[in-house]
Design an enzyme around this catalytic site. Structure first.
Site, mmCIF file in Angstrom:
data_model
loop_
_atom_site.group_PDB
_atom_site.id
_atom_site.type_symbol
_atom_site.label_atom_id
_atom_site.label_comp_id
_atom_site.label_asym_id
_atom_site.label_seq_id
_atom_site.Cartn_x
_atom_site.Cartn_y
_atom_site.Cartn_z
ATOM 1 N N CYS A 128 0.879 -1.299 -0.065
ATOM 2 C CA CYS A 128 0.145 0.075 -0.014
ATOM 3 C C CYS A 128 1.022 1.341 0.031
ATOM 4 O O CYS A 128 1.633 1.279 -0.950
ATOM 5 C CB CYS A 128 -1.072 0.166 1.205
ATOM 6 S SG CYS A 128 -2.140 1.148 1.491
ATOM 7 N N ASP A 189 -7.839 -3.449 -8.455
ATOM 8 C CA ASP A 189 -7.317 -2.137 -7.736
ATOM 9 C C ASP A 189 -7.336 -0.821 -8.231
ATOM 10 O O ASP A 189 -7.442 -0.742 -9.499
ATOM 11 C CB ASP A 189 -5.725 -2.283 -7.214
ATOM 12 C CG ASP A 189 -5.418 -1.560 -5.970
ATOM 13 O OD1 ASP A 189 -6.067 -0.692 -5.465
ATOM 14 O OD2 ASP A 189 -4.141 -1.927 -5.550
ATOM 15 N N HIS A 221 -6.837 -4.303 -4.001
ATOM 16 C CA HIS A 221 -5.909 -4.017 -3.038
ATOM 17 C C HIS A 221 -6.029 -4.714 -1.680
ATOM 18 O O HIS A 221 -6.868 -5.146 -0.986
ATOM 19 C CB HIS A 221 -6.501 -2.231 -2.849
ATOM 20 C CG HIS A 221 -5.282 -1.439 -2.128
ATOM 21 N ND1 HIS A 221 -4.464 -1.021 -2.824
ATOM 22 C CD2 HIS A 221 -5.196 -1.158 -0.793
ATOM 23 C CE1 HIS A 221 -3.711 -0.284 -2.014
ATOM 24 N NE2 HIS A 221 -4.078 -0.383 -0.890
#
Length: 254
Positions: A128, A189, A221
């Site tokens: 991330c 994502d 994600h």
């Protein structure tokens, strides 16, 4: 690693303090195998939700696989408490400055390189926002031999997304990337989106960088996060971990 039933195995993991940007003390979790080594090292960068349990567990996983693994708390200057509470405070203040992240990372890299059981190679990885920081560190810090970006959001930043703490998108430092890069992404994502991943790939190609990008269908994600059933995708996660072990093994074990 190849396991045998008669091998010695042991590790130690503890919270330590590292000298980071501006000489500040930075809390970090250091997991490492027992024994003389030499061992390669990995700098593990946490995500935007904070320096949480996932990173302690992941640090120990790297140690189990024969790496010195150091995971700094990039949010420690904001205080301590529940990771999500500290992270909320950091987000409200605009996030951690990129220059500070690079300084903290450099302190960690220097510590790893000075460890007596180190083999001389250091990798960096994160998920991330930690993936974004991975690309940044691999381009701006010194002493990085391999990098793994796990779905790093905002490597590509829109012109209206240049806050004071993060004024330059990591993609703009592509010419300075100092090591091979592995990128692991999900097709579903949005941060990064497939289009942003393609833009990053084009920049890497334009600058003649060594890289491998893998895009997983049906994954979004955070597909590594086994503690989050809504996003975890076991097949993609297992394959991605195998790619990490092969990539770091090739570039850090030598």
């Amino acid at each position: 690693m190849t396991y045998t039933t008669d091998q010695y195995e042991g590790l130690i993991a503890e919270t330590i303090t590292v000298t980071g940007a501006n000489g500040d003390p930075v809390t970090a979790y250091f997991a490492r195998p027992l024994g003389p080594g030499p061992f390669p090292a990995v700098l593990l960068i946490h995500h935007l939700p904070g320096w949480d349990e996932f990173y302690r567990e992941t640090a120990r996983r790297y140690a189990h696989h024969g790496y010195l693994c150091l995971s700094p708390d990039l949010y420690c200057r904001a205080g301590h408490g529940a990771p999500e509470d500290v992270a909320a405070k950091v987000r409200a203040e605009g996030g951690v400055p990129d220059d500070q992240v690079v300084g903290d990372a450099q302190g960690c890299i220097d510590l790893l390189r000075a460890h007596p059981a180190h083999n001389g190679k250091v990798g960096v990885t994160g998920t991330c926002s930690g993936g974004r920081h991975t690309v940044l560190i691999a381009s701006r810090a010194t002493g990085v031999d391999a990098a793994v970006d796990c779905w790093g959001g905002r490597v590509v930043q829109a012109p209206d997304d240049r806050p004071p703490a993060q004024p330059v998108p990591p993609i703009d430092y592509t010419a300075d990337l100092q090591c091979p890069l592995l990128g692991l992404f999900g097709e579903e994502d949005s941060a990064p989106s497939p289009a942003q991943v393609a833009e990053h790939e084009a920049a890497l190609q334009a600058h003649g960088k060594t890289y491998e990008f893998h895009m997983y269908p049906g994954a979004g994600h955070g597909f590594f996060y086994y503690d989050r059933p809504a996003v975890y995708r076991a097949e993609a996660a297992v394959d991605a971990w195998e790619k990490i072990w092969e990539f770091f093994g090739r570039h850090l074990r030598g």
